[in-house]
Design a protein around this motif. Structure first.
Motif, PDB file in Angstrom:
ATOM      1  N   TYR A 124       4.884 -12.574 -17.793  1.00  0.00           N
ATOM      2  CA  TYR A 124       5.879 -11.958 -16.927  1.00  0.00           C
ATOM      3  C   TYR A 124       5.372 -11.905 -15.496  1.00  0.00           C
ATOM      4  N   VAL A 125       6.299 -12.109 -14.560  1.00  0.00           N
ATOM      5  CA  VAL A 125       6.021 -11.836 -13.159  1.00  0.00           C
ATOM      6  C   VAL A 125       6.360 -10.361 -12.963  1.00  0.00           C
ATOM      7  N   VAL A 126       5.394  -9.617 -12.436  1.00  0.00           N
ATOM      8  CA  VAL A 126       5.565  -8.174 -12.249  1.00  0.00           C
ATOM      9  C   VAL A 126       5.637  -7.901 -10.759  1.00  0.00           C
ATOM     10  N   ARG A 127       6.696  -7.213 -10.355  1.00  0.00           N
ATOM     11  CA  ARG A 127       6.866  -6.872  -8.942  1.00  0.00           C
ATOM     12  C   ARG A 127       6.892  -5.361  -8.784  1.00  0.00           C
ATOM     13  N   HIS A 128       6.148  -4.890  -7.793  1.00  0.00           N
ATOM     14  CA  HIS A 128       6.156  -3.472  -7.450  1.00  0.00           C
ATOM     15  C   HIS A 128       7.038  -3.310  -6.227  1.00  0.00           C
ATOM     16  N   ALA A 129       7.972  -2.387  -6.288  1.00  0.00           N
ATOM     17  CA  ALA A 129       8.887  -2.168  -5.160  1.00  0.00           C
ATOM     18  C   ALA A 129       9.239  -0.693  -5.080  1.00  0.00           C
ATOM     19  N   MET A 130       9.813  -0.327  -3.969  1.00  0.00           N
ATOM     20  CA  MET A 130      10.282   1.043  -3.778  1.00  0.00           C
ATOM     21  C   MET A 130      11.800   1.059  -3.926  1.00  0.00           C
ATOM     22  N   ASP A 131      12.286   2.092  -4.614  1.00  0.00           N
ATOM     23  CA  ASP A 131      13.719   2.334  -4.739  1.00  0.00           C
ATOM     24  C   ASP A 131      13.932   3.752  -4.217  1.00  0.00           C
ATOM     25  N   GLY A 132      14.193   3.866  -2.925  1.00  0.00           N
ATOM     26  CA  GLY A 132      14.198   5.187  -2.295  1.00  0.00           C
ATOM     27  C   GLY A 132      12.766   5.700  -2.264  1.00  0.00           C
ATOM     28  N   GLU A 133      12.534   6.845  -2.886  1.00  0.00           N
ATOM     29  CA  GLU A 133      11.180   7.396  -2.963  1.00  0.00           C
ATOM     30  C   GLU A 133      10.498   7.048  -4.281  1.00  0.00           C
TER      31      GLU A 133
END
Length: 121
Positions: free
Chosen positions: A51-60
């Motif tokens: 799997y390609v794993v992406r870290h992102a922000m969704d608001g806080e």
């Protein structure tokens, strides 16, 4: 006297900036992970594979998305995570699982080499 005040103010600003930079977590936004068996991540079940794993922000909120490398069109799983600072950069990548009474694996933590924080689910 006036230049001494400006110097003091400038010194304070640089000190605060240096402290903030020292506390910044180092997290790469995109990584890869391989699961050899089915894994529960939040309310979802990921099948074995890479799997390609992406870290992102969704608001806080910190979010991790898991996208299968093979099999285009497969569902992308998005789950909330918590970043927990590590005492130093991780030397290697590893996963922490909990095994249920039904012998199912539940992902608890993801640690990636070079990061200064772990992802806790």
């Amino acid at each position: 006297m006036r230049s001494l005040k400006y110097f003091g103010l400038l010194l304070c600003v640089f000190s605060v900036a240096a402290m903030a930079a020292g506390n910044k977590l180092v997290i790469r936004e995109v990584r890869r992970v391989t699961f050899h068996t089915a894994v529960h991540v939040g309310p979802n079940v990921l099948q074995p594979g890479e799997y390609v794993v992406r870290h992102a922000m969704d608001g806080e909120n910190h979010m991790m998305t898991f996208e299968p490398v093979t099999g285009k069109g497969k569902e992308v799983v998005k789950v909330k995570c918590t970043l927990v600072p590590l005492s130093e950069k991780a030397d290697s990548s590893h996963t922490v699982f909990q095994t249920t009474a039904a012998n199912e694996r539940v992902l608890q933590e993801l640690v990636f080499a070079g990061d200064t924080a772990k992802h806790v689910f």
